[in-house]
Design a protein around this motif. Structure first.
Motif, PDB file in Angstrom:
ATOM      1  N   UNK A 132       0.948  -1.236   0.086  1.00 40.60           N
ATOM      2  CA  UNK A 132      -0.037  -0.125   0.060  1.00 40.60           C
ATOM      3  C   UNK A 132       0.964   1.237   0.080  1.00 40.60           C
ATOM      4  N   UNK A 133       2.037   1.223   0.782  1.00 45.07           N
ATOM      5  CA  UNK A 133       2.815   2.652   0.865  1.00 45.07           C
ATOM      6  C   UNK A 133       3.345   2.822  -0.290  1.00 45.07           C
ATOM      7  N   UNK A 134       3.950   1.896  -1.177  1.00 44.43           N
ATOM      8  CA  UNK A 134       4.438   2.165  -2.569  1.00 44.43           C
ATOM      9  C   UNK A 134       3.330   2.544  -3.606  1.00 44.43           C
ATOM     10  N   UNK A 135       2.393   2.066  -3.594  1.00 46.22           N
ATOM     11  CA  UNK A 135       0.981   2.546  -4.175  1.00 46.22           C
ATOM     12  C   UNK A 135       0.613   3.965  -4.032  1.00 46.22           C
ATOM     13  N   UNK A 136       0.705   4.328  -2.450  1.00 46.97           N
ATOM     14  CA  UNK A 136       0.437   5.592  -2.265  1.00 46.97           C
ATOM     15  C   UNK A 136       1.538   6.787  -2.947  1.00 46.97           C
ATOM     16  N   UNK A 137       2.645   6.148  -2.936  1.00 46.99           N
ATOM     17  CA  UNK A 137       3.869   7.051  -3.434  1.00 46.99           C
ATOM     18  C   UNK A 137       3.706   7.363  -4.875  1.00 46.99           C
TER      19      UNK A 137
END
Length: 205
Positions: free
Chosen positions: A1-6
């Motif tokens: 999720x964190x990379x998707x947000x970035x």
């Protein structure tokens, strides 16, 4: 999720600007709650910093891959420019200018990282260009690599180069021609001329 947000944040920031994009905008684009974003990034400033770190790593990786191909040094210079501008969405939102104005705590460490990357890549390019005979053998490599970095930063200054007169693509083309014309041998100038003609024809298609 964190990379998707970035990835989504980077897309919005580069297209619309670091200042104008809100956490709500990112949540809406991703169809998630704002709370989910805050679980990973407690403030917008932290998200901006993480996004910039993500982008600079992507650019560094892509440029390193290009450098490993050992292309003609002049061709390589234009391929690196093309790659960086693709990642930065042709710098439509003037990202560095906005960072300097609204997020200086992110901008100045970024500038140091950019300097390290540019020095490494440009010095290798200059040394190889001298070896292949495309660049003059007596150019002061350290000086030229630093002038290149200063010039690259200078073209981002929208007070010096207003957007209504200079598009980012035009600025980069002018800058690269100026840079290469000053260091190329006759062999290099011939390659540069052929490349510019080829690029012009490709843009006309």
């Amino acid at each position: 999720m964190k990379e998707d947000i970035l990835k989504n944040a980077a897309d919005l920031f580069l297209n619309l600007g670091f200042k104008s994009v809100t956490m709500d905008d990112i949540a809406q684009q991703m169809a998630i709650s704002k709370k989910t974003i805050y679980a990973h990034f407690s403030t917008k400033s932290k998200l901006v910093k993480a996004t910039v770190d993500y982008l600079i790593k992507e650019i560094d990786l892509g440029i390193s891959v290009l450098s490993s191909k050992k292309l003609n040094p002049i061709v390589e210079t234009y391929e690196m420019k093309k790659y960086a501008m693709q990642i930065l969405k042709n710098e439509k939102s003037s990202p560095q200018f906005q960072l300097k104005k609204y997020y200086p705590e992110v901008y100045y460490p970024l500038q140091e990282r950019q300097f390290e990357i540019v020095q490494r890549i440009v010095i290798e390019n200059l040394e190889r260009g001298i070896t292949t005979g495309h660049y003059k053998g007596d150019i002061p490599i350290s000086f030229v690599s630093r002038i290149y970095f200063v010039g690259m930063l200078g073209t981002k200054d929208k007070d010096l180069f207003p957007e209504d007169e200079y598009s980012n693509a035009k600025l980069m083309d002018y800058f690269l021609r100026y840079h290469l014309s000053s260091i190329c041998t006759e062999k290099g100038l011939k390659t540069l001329d052929e490349l510019l003609k080829s690029n012009k024809q490709a843009n006309e298609i």
